[in-house]
Write an enzyme that holds these catalytic residues in place. Structure first.
Site, PDB file in Angstrom:
ATOM      1  N   SER A  98     131.560  13.436  28.540  1.00  0.00           N
ATOM      2  CA  SER A  98     130.849  13.720  27.300  1.00  0.00           C
ATOM      3  C   SER A  98     131.636  14.731  26.468  1.00  0.00           C
ATOM      4  O   SER A  98     132.827  14.551  26.259  1.00  0.00           O
ATOM      5  CB  SER A  98     129.431  14.198  27.639  1.00  0.00           C
ATOM      6  OG  SER A  98     128.611  14.163  26.494  1.00  0.00           O
ATOM      7  N   ASP A 112     126.333   2.934  27.264  1.00  0.00           N
ATOM      8  CA  ASP A 112     126.240   4.314  26.784  1.00  0.00           C
ATOM      9  C   ASP A 112     125.838   4.300  25.307  1.00  0.00           C
ATOM     10  O   ASP A 112     126.653   4.041  24.424  1.00  0.00           O
ATOM     11  CB  ASP A 112     127.584   5.023  26.972  1.00  0.00           C
ATOM     12  CG  ASP A 112     127.479   6.528  26.720  1.00  0.00           C
ATOM     13  OD1 ASP A 112     126.489   6.959  26.090  1.00  0.00           O
ATOM     14  OD2 ASP A 112     128.376   7.256  27.169  1.00  0.00           O
ATOM     15  N   HIS A 122     125.150   7.040  29.681  1.00  0.00           N
ATOM     16  CA  HIS A 122     126.011   8.220  29.501  1.00  0.00           C
ATOM     17  C   HIS A 122     126.159   8.913  30.850  1.00  0.00           C
ATOM     18  O   HIS A 122     125.446   9.869  31.153  1.00  0.00           O
ATOM     19  CB  HIS A 122     125.347   9.134  28.471  1.00  0.00           C
ATOM     20  CG  HIS A 122     126.269  10.169  27.923  1.00  0.00           C
ATOM     21  ND1 HIS A 122     127.491   9.861  27.384  1.00  0.00           N
ATOM     22  CD2 HIS A 122     126.146  11.512  27.822  1.00  0.00           C
ATOM     23  CE1 HIS A 122     128.077  10.960  26.972  1.00  0.00           C
ATOM     24  NE2 HIS A 122     127.296  11.981  27.239  1.00  0.00           N
TER      25      HIS A 122
END
Lengths: 800, 800
Positions: free
Chosen positions: B370, B490, B521
């Site tokens: 991320s 995601d 994610h």
């Protein structure tokens, strides 16, 4: 949220100074220090992440603190202060406690935040003595993460840094509690094999029991107590949930009952332990299993060994799992006998080398929840030497009260269709090792058959088989001190288990305490609202190190968490049916529940077992919520009687008793009764909410735990207070079934599960009479009509 | 479930023997041993929980194993065997790998279980050489917990026990991967402060950046590589979700756009690092922050230092958080410069004592997911010296693609109303220390105002502000090798981010790999279906220890997890719009989606923004599921076109492109297009299911991780394949808005998020045209009618 604190022991100034000197928090020359020097040194010492010896870095850190909206601590110290306002002090203190300026509190008013969180304040800090007292209190104040500040410092390496300057290999106490001065990077983890007097696998040899020990390296020099957790799950859990019995089955005629008998296993006495020193071999097998309990780890960093054993039938041990039986108690107890020097153990299963618990001071406490709490009750009733105290959480006191109720098969929550034989398999983890499997499997199969027959799922009746699994019969043998912990919403191990053993324990000549929290099948170690872990530290120091720290007077016998406000605890002397005054309610013909006058109607409902439930694809808890809310689809198979709104709050205490005159359309029947609070409000979460996951250090780089608390949750319409179930065929005798006639009325009288429940003003009380409880009873395939004679139906309870 | 393995390197017998001797697994005198002796020794060595020196206990353990349904390993060895059948060997091997007889496999047929789990089998074990090869392969075979058997043994203390006999303070490799021979009980954890060239808080001093280092104690003698994780969350996360913007707001006329400009911060060059030895002071501050990434810990046990820094604005550091800006990249990059010896750092914030990374071999890899993956892309584009490789997971490659899309404000999944300024606050954790707060707060407030204005939530348009936050413009500067990992589902960091940077990276003269898994994610370290962690071990040894272990040829450039069968991975050369052949589908007047011929109708739908959604109290994902399923209530604000059932499976690859001729009833509008697979079946879980929680040891008593995998879940009716959104005012230019007229038709052409999705035979493809996406777009308060001219509407994609 209030960080209530019960484990702080009032301490005089001289002792404060002595204790702070002992841990090198107060400088040796403190009497020569100015106020500012003392303040700087003590703040710096609290910042345990900075090496003790580096004064530049210690001072550099002080710029990160503020005493007011305009001044950092560093610039304030430059003014050479002689005293401090409480606001200045607690602006710094709140930072040390882990709170964040602006996001948690404002520099303009730290004290109102202290009050809101129930944090103690020293009102006057006008000289060095006050300052020392303020710091003593601060180190023993709960931080944002729920731990005492001294424990937070330990988690950053305070004691690891000072190991050279502390007294070596001994316990160090602060405010009556043991400090984590032990070197957790060198914990000894080892395995030994205790020899039992049992031969449950009938191989002609006494069973060996694998024991896993975690102990401080300092126990090579210093004798330490042991916290023993008897855990049948320690060797692993065989997942057999898919084999659970179908509960979509008709009730049997209970008269088929044959009163199955308990049968004892073979005895082959173990060899006697030697006392010759050359016969003591150090263990050679390293532990692979891990402690499953944060409290043990927390105490291990504080010098208490942690011992786990699964006993008979579990991985690494011989024998068969005989759930709930005296053999199970015996084998789990034998570990204590070894710890206390009264039984032999070996370094491996070849039985060649004896090994002794020479590191143990002979004082043993027990810990653990559920099955692990259950075995504490079991072992305590044996009065075994060396066992000084138990902290029994969410424990079973009679296995009939776990799998059965009043002549019915009644499941623990989320365990529909489970039974004693399946739990035996779950824990028979020695089947996993193929060598053991070859030997054990035939014996295990035979034991399974025996358990399946004798547990008698057909009739659900009490018998000698269950009688042998009721530890309360041996309660008089308890010699150790006692702490029970139970969730008032525990529908797995139902509160009757703790309630009934408590009624006996409270009359024994032993120290006894009870904690009732608002959780389900859960422990309460890390709640915001109470410093349970600190209390246990104080308790174990008192019981197992035999230090007179006043633990026994530190908190009341019974502590009950409020069901409306999680950070409020009720301090009680007892929990029983003797607390408060008696009240009775009667159902009316109009569906009301009133204090005066019964209805006269005969009201009926049709029970269809699980037919609708199985179609609806609801979980059991979803069904239960809809059912207690009165959702039409589910409520139709019940009778409901509702009070007016309560004008004043009322607390129901103990076990409500119901009397129901009822007839069944068949020659059998099961009756359920629930007491429910109705009212739209935001009740507490079912389980505590995690706050700062992993934010509690159990020692220095030695595992973590998580602060938690019940929190107001989304709006709900109703909450179950308590319930109970009974077989119609036991109307005459709870321990013996009789035949009944269809259409004939019988008077059933039974007690519901115990409670301590506050109905707030504006709520209503609802009595529900029904039959199939989708979450707990069998779900008959045949339709049954139940008719209740309201004129002879009532509920009676104690209220405060 | 298949335990696929890509990281096993084919190895010749001589090397096998050499490696097994080096780790003391094979006895030095192995050539003098009988078959039975070798077998016993190697099984005993695998049982690392037993002390090496105690032969009684080692032998006692052999009774716990079985070679067949009738014989234990101990009794088999007593027969002095000269060879072994594969079934006999793998009965023992499966136990060693952690499987349980009867519950996992049967002694009568171990080999079929081996095949089912894709475990490698040595077919012939007829002499000592075969046996050694079988054990070499077994140590490098994945156990039940997903780890290699050698790693399981390490977790039980294999290397800790043998530390004296292993070569000291150096890396030890087995099958090309680094072994956990480092002493994890003595890891050094320290903090330093790197001096930046930036002065973002404008105090006239260059900003200091706090760095936390975890490194093996052996790095005092041995230079080791560093895995650096740039984490703005490392100092703590300010929870400001409640301040998220309301998305219940009308679209603005995008012509209000003013193209806000990026402005650079002040520069104050840092002092130069000294080379004088007396200027190198050891760090004095202990780490309090912890590694948040199992992969770093895993590699730390294997000798790789783990370095975390939050950089500007985070706790312990100076400066302001300027999310996505070049300053953020610069400050995070400067940590590498220090690790590589090119920048100065101090022991504390007083800047008095310089400290150097003299333990570092100068080779740095980056890890993280991320935002932490994003900063890898950012830093890689600078070409900074010392950075050898990045393993960038679920990373943003352009911040416009995170918070915006085609002229619209488009939220990351589960982040409705979040924006760049709020993320800046989330990471501005130096506000938490009151001393820093006093200094930073006014500057921080000004920066917040600037971000709020320039991010321009009103128009959602691209601008110089966003241009400066698009790392892809600097892709040509990338010099390190490259691994990207992204979830095909995601919807937080949408797959376009990895897709677009990949199209550039694949053409650079660097090693490059891409993993696409079926998660949202999420990262993929511990999946059953692929040995990702082992691959990374192999990769880091190759890139950072510069060992020629063949890592670069060990697996294909692009690995894609199948969406139907989680334990199947597609091996591809590329992921792009060039894979497969082009297909177009057209909507018909009858609501069908066909390959030949458009409809001619003008079809309309009325969009009501969030009116119904806000009343319904659904979560965004609940809405989305109902919406894609075609639930009437939600489907009415859309047009839908559905194919016939597919007769053969089809895989859609890359970015489908849609063309829509559309008019809005207002002078503004937002159009959404989704591609959905319809069909009733049990699809995979959205996130992997945890198996054996905590069952993977990262080292010896050094933290754990959990095996996981996507599993068939309950039946669902539909699954989102991909979607996209576009502002009508950008029909002419994606980077510049123009005025549009109500009722007038405009041709929109845009690409949806990229995918790799297999439609199984029997499923249908559904094209949905709509406006408000409750989970991502603004939800206008005014009603808008959209009319689509089907004659000029189509979707085109590549299929395999």
């Amino acid at each position: 949220m209030r960080y209530n604190q019960y484990a702080y022991v009032e301490t005089d100034y001289a002792t404060q100074v002595k204790e702070l000197l002992q841990i090198n928090f107060l400088p040796v020359d403190y009497q020569q220090c100015t106020f500012g020097e003392l303040l700087a040194t003590m703040v710096e010492n609290t910042l345990a992440e900075v090496n003790l010896t580096d004064s530049t870095t210690r001072q550099a850190k002080l710029t990160e603190f503020a005493v007011s909206e305009t001044e950092t601590l560093a610039s304030y110290l430059a003014t050479q202060p002689q005293e401090m306002s409480p606001a200045q002090f607690y602006n710094v203190a709140l930072q040390l406690l882990g709170y964040h300026v602006h996001y948690d509190y404002e520099l303009s008013d730290p004290l109102s935040f202290m009050t809101k969180n129930a944090l103690p304040v020293v009102e006057n800090i006008s000289n060095c003595t006050d300052l020392i007292t303020a710091f003593y209190r601060l180190l023993n104040t709960r931080s944002q993460n729920g731990q005492l500040l001294i424990d937070v410092m330990a988690g950053k390496g305070y004691f690891a840094d000072r190991r050279q300057t502390l007294p070596g290999s001994q316990f160090v106490l602060l405010n009556g509690k043991s400090l984590p001065v032990f070197d957790t990077s060198k914990v000894i983890r080892e395995v030994v094999y205790v020899e039992s007097d049992l031969d449950t696998d009938e191989d002609g040899q006494s069973d060996l029991l694998q024991v896993t020990i975690f102990r401080p390296v300092e126990s090579q020099q210093l004798k330490v107590p042991a916290l023993y957790t008897a855990s049948p799950y320690f060797g692993g859990i065989i997942d057999n949930e898919k084999r659970n019995y179908s509960v979509d089955a008709n009730l049997a005629n209970a008269c088929a009952w044959t009163n199955p008998q308990y049968e004892a296993s073979n005895i082959i006495p173990a060899a006697k332990p030697s006392t010759a020193n050359h016969e003591n071999h150090p263990p050679v097998e390293k532990a692979v299993g891990k402690s499953s309990y944060g409290l043990n780890e927390y105490m291990l960093a504080r010098g208490f060994a942690s011992v786990f054993a699964g006993a008979i039938g579990t991985r690494g041990s011989d024998g068969l799992r005989i759930t709930g039986a005296p053999e199970e108690t015996e084998s789990a107890k034998e570990i204590i006998e070894w710890l206390h020097g009264d039984r032999i153990a070996y370094t491996d299963r070849s039985r060649q080398h004896e090994t002794r618990a020479s590191w143990c001071n002979g004082n043993i406490g027990m810990t653990g929840r559920s099955y692990l709490g259950t075995l504490q009750i079991a072992i305590a009733t044996t009065g075994v030497a060396g066992l000084k105290t138990v902290v029994s959480e969410a424990a079973i006191s009679s296995w009939y009260d776990y799998y059965r109720e009043h002549g019915l098969v009644i499941a623990p929550e989320d365990c529909q269709g489970e039974d004693l034989d399946l739990l035996a398999e779950t824990c028979q983890s020695n089947l996993w090792d193929a060598g053991d499997y070859l030997k054990i499997k035939p014996k295990y199969d035979a034991m399974q058959k025996q358990l399946q027959t004798k547990e008698d799922r057909q009739t659900g009746q009490y018998s000698d088989f269950w009688e042998a699994r009721n530890y309360r019969h041996q309660a008089a043998g308890i010699k150790c001190s006692w702490i029970s912990v139970h969730g008032l919403n525990d529908w797995n191990v139902k509160p009757k288990n703790v309630y009934k053993i408590w009624q006996q324990v409270k009359n024994l000549p032993i120290e006894h305490h009870l904690f009732l929290h608002q959780g389900p099948h859960y422990n309460m170690n890390n709640l915001v609202s109470i410093d349970f872990t600190d209390l246990m530290n104080l308790w174990f120091v008192h019981e197992l190190l035999e230090v007179n720290n006043g633990a026994e007077q530190q908190w009341p016998a019974v502590m009950v968490q409020d069901n409306l406000q999680a950070d409020k605890w009720h301090e009680e002397e007892d929990w029983s049916d003797e607390v408060g005054h008696s009240t009775s309610y009667y159902p009316t013909d109009e569906g009301e529940l009133q204090k005066d006058g019964n209805g006269q109607a005969k009201a009926a409902f049709i029970d269809q077992g699980g037919v609708e439930f199985n179609k609806a694809h609801l979980t059991e808890s979803e069904w239960q919520y809809k059912f207690i809310c009165g959702d039409d689809k589910w409520a139709k198979a019940s009778l409901r009687f509702i009070t007016d709104e309560f004008i004043h709050p009322v607390t129901i205490v103990g076990r409500p008793e119901v009397t129901v005159r009822v007839s069944s359309s068949l020659n059998k029947g099961q009756l359920s009764v629930a007491l429910v609070e109705l009212g739209d409000r935001r009740r507490l979460t079912a389980t505590p909410k995690f706050l700062m996951r992993g934010g509690q250090e159990l020692g220095f780089r030695f595992g973590t735990d998580t602060l938690q608390e019940f929190m107001p949750d989304k709006l709900t319409h109703a909450k179950l207070i308590t319930k109970g179930h009974m077989n119609l065929q036991n109307y005459a005798d709870m321990k013996k079934p009789v035949a009944i006639e269809p259409g004939q009325f019988y008077d059933l009288t039974f007690k519901l599960q115990p409670t301590y429940y506050q109905l707030p003003a504006g709520s209503k009380l609802c009595l529900i009479i029904y039959s199939t409880d989708q979450a707990m009873t069998k779900r008959p395939l045949e339709e049954t009509t139940y008719t209740v004679d309201l004129s002879a139906t009532a509920i009676k309870f104690k209220q405060k």
